[in-house]
Design a protein around this motif. Structure first.
Motif, short mmCIF file in Angstrom:
data_model
loop_
_atom_site.label_atom_id
_atom_site.label_comp_id
_atom_site.label_asym_id
_atom_site.label_seq_id
_atom_site.Cartn_x
_atom_site.Cartn_y
_atom_site.Cartn_z
N ASN A 40 -15.05 -18.26 -46.81
CA ASN A 40 -16.13 -17.37 -46.38
C ASN A 40 -15.57 -16.11 -45.72
OD1 ASN A 40 -18.06 -19.04 -47.41
ND2 ASN A 40 -18.57 -20.00 -45.46
N THR A 41 -14.92 -15.31 -46.52
CA THR A 41 -14.28 -14.09 -46.04
C THR A 41 -14.56 -12.95 -47.01
OG1 THR A 41 -12.47 -15.35 -45.02
CG2 THR A 41 -12.06 -13.01 -45.45
N ILE A 42 -14.89 -11.78 -46.48
CA ILE A 42 -15.02 -10.56 -47.27
C ILE A 42 -13.96 -9.58 -46.78
CG2 ILE A 42 -16.50 -8.59 -47.87
CD1 ILE A 42 -18.92 -10.41 -47.42
N VAL A 43 -13.18 -9.02 -47.71
CA VAL A 43 -12.09 -8.12 -47.36
C VAL A 43 -12.46 -6.69 -47.74
CG1 VAL A 43 -9.62 -7.64 -47.58
CG2 VAL A 43 -10.47 -9.99 -47.84
N ALA A 44 -12.28 -5.76 -46.81
CA ALA A 44 -12.46 -4.33 -47.08
C ALA A 44 -11.09 -3.68 -47.21
CB ALA A 44 -13.26 -3.67 -45.96
N ILE A 45 -10.90 -2.90 -48.27
CA ILE A 45 -9.57 -2.38 -48.61
C ILE A 45 -9.64 -0.89 -48.91
CG2 ILE A 45 -7.60 -2.62 -50.16
CD1 ILE A 45 -8.77 -5.34 -50.99
N PRO A 46 -8.87 -0.06 -48.22
CA PRO A 46 -8.78 1.36 -48.60
C PRO A 46 -7.70 1.52 -49.68
CG PRO A 46 -7.51 1.00 -46.63
CD PRO A 46 -8.11 -0.34 -46.99
N PRO A 47 -7.55 2.72 -50.26
CA PRO A 47 -6.46 2.94 -51.21
C PRO A 47 -5.12 2.59 -50.55
CG PRO A 47 -7.96 4.79 -51.23
CD PRO A 47 -8.38 3.91 -50.09
N SER A 48 -4.33 1.73 -51.20
CA SER A 48 -3.10 1.23 -50.55
C SER A 48 -2.37 0.29 -51.48
CB SER A 48 -3.47 0.47 -49.27
OG SER A 48 -4.27 -0.66 -49.59
#
Length: 299
Positions: A40-48
């Motif tokens: 139960n995890t949501i990951v937010a990712i910028p350009p990288s």
């Protein structure tokens, strides 16, 4: 209860065959982060580099939901996800904003500071490979003095690394920690703890990078351990303002036998133009910072 290597979640959330570089410190750290945070995890990712690891649609190597957003807006986007989950009454889902040093020290610090000031209920983790590795090894605010990058190719970087730990601690957040993929059990324990705490949790990940730092891919764990053994990257946590060393750094603080920073510097080609004066200043900075941490641990 503290976790250990015999209790680490056996489920794998990163599938074989991802697009990260050979010996990538991020891929090792991310594997244990997801094991600690679970389904139960949501990951937010910028350009990288993390975008590269996840892969391009419709191919993805990670089996938790993730959203790609703008470079400067990861903390803001993660804050929006937290608000949406609150409206849906889903307190069981953990929001992780996982960001490189460029998206944390430089372009992303405004949205991170705003979220921390509001004590937004998420984990913000900075994987610090000390330059913009995904776009060609340009210097960032995290690049140490004396390092070669593609934007400091002649004289090396002349400025010291920004002390982001102090900046984040000034926000009076409930939990702050440093971790290294060279010590996965310590990393795992801290993410398990962070998952159980409410409010803004900030975790700083030392992330050795073979192509950007200039060492053989097989030496990622060795370089990570040298960062800890020399005191360049101490392992610690600050919970409700109380500082304590953890793992190998706790042992070093008691025995006082750190290695000189030259042991760490000489194994990386990015420091091949570092001057003796810069090396001495680096050692002095590491010693001063270490002594400050020891005083805090003893108080």
């Amino acid at each position: 209860m503290q976790e250990n290597i015999f209790r680490i979640n056996e489920t794998e959330y990163i599938l074989p065959g991802n697009r990260s570089c050979q010996g990538c410190g991020l891929s090792l750290a991310y594997r244990f982060i997801l094991k600690a945070l679970r389904e139960n995890t949501i990951v937010a990712i910028p350009p990288s580099c993390l975008c590269v690891l996840h892969g391009l649609y419709p191919v993805c190597s990670v089996i938790v939901p993730a959203i790609n957003i703008t470079f400067a807006g990861n903390a803001a986007s993660a804050s929006g996800i937290v608000a949406a989950l609150k409206a849906l009454n889903r307190p069981d889902i953990t929001v992780l904003a996982l960001t490189g040093d460029g998206g944390t020290y430089d372009m992303g610090i405004q949205s991170l500071s705003g979220a921390a000031e509001r004590n937004t209920d998420f984990i913000f983790a900075c994987y610090d490979n000390e330059a913009y590795m995904n776009t060609g090894t340009q210097r960032s605010g995290a690049t140490p003095m004396g390092a070669l990058t593609t934007t400091t190719p002649i004289l090396t970087k002349q400025e010291k690394k920004k002390d982001l730990i102090k900046i984040m601690e000034a926000h009076d957040i409930p939990y702050l920690a440093t971790v290294s993929p060279a010590y996965p059990a310590d990393l795992y324990d801290k993410f398990v703890k962070a998952k159980r705490i409410k409010g803004t949790r900030y975790i700083h990940i030392d992330t050795p990078c073979p192509p950007g730092w200039g060492y053989p891919a097989k030496d990622t764990v060795r370089i990570g351990k040298l960062a800890v053994e020399t005191g360049v990257f101490p392992l610690f946590e600050i919970e409700d303002g109380k500082f304590r060393f953890t793992g190998r750094s706790e042992t070093l603080a008691k025995k006082g036998k750190r290695q000189p920073v030259v042991s760490y510097v000489e194994r990386q080609s990015r420091f091949k133009k570092m001057s003796i004066e810069q090396l001495n200043r680096f050692q002095h900075h590491v010693d001063s910072r270490w002594d400050e941490f020891v005083r805090r641990a003893e108080s």
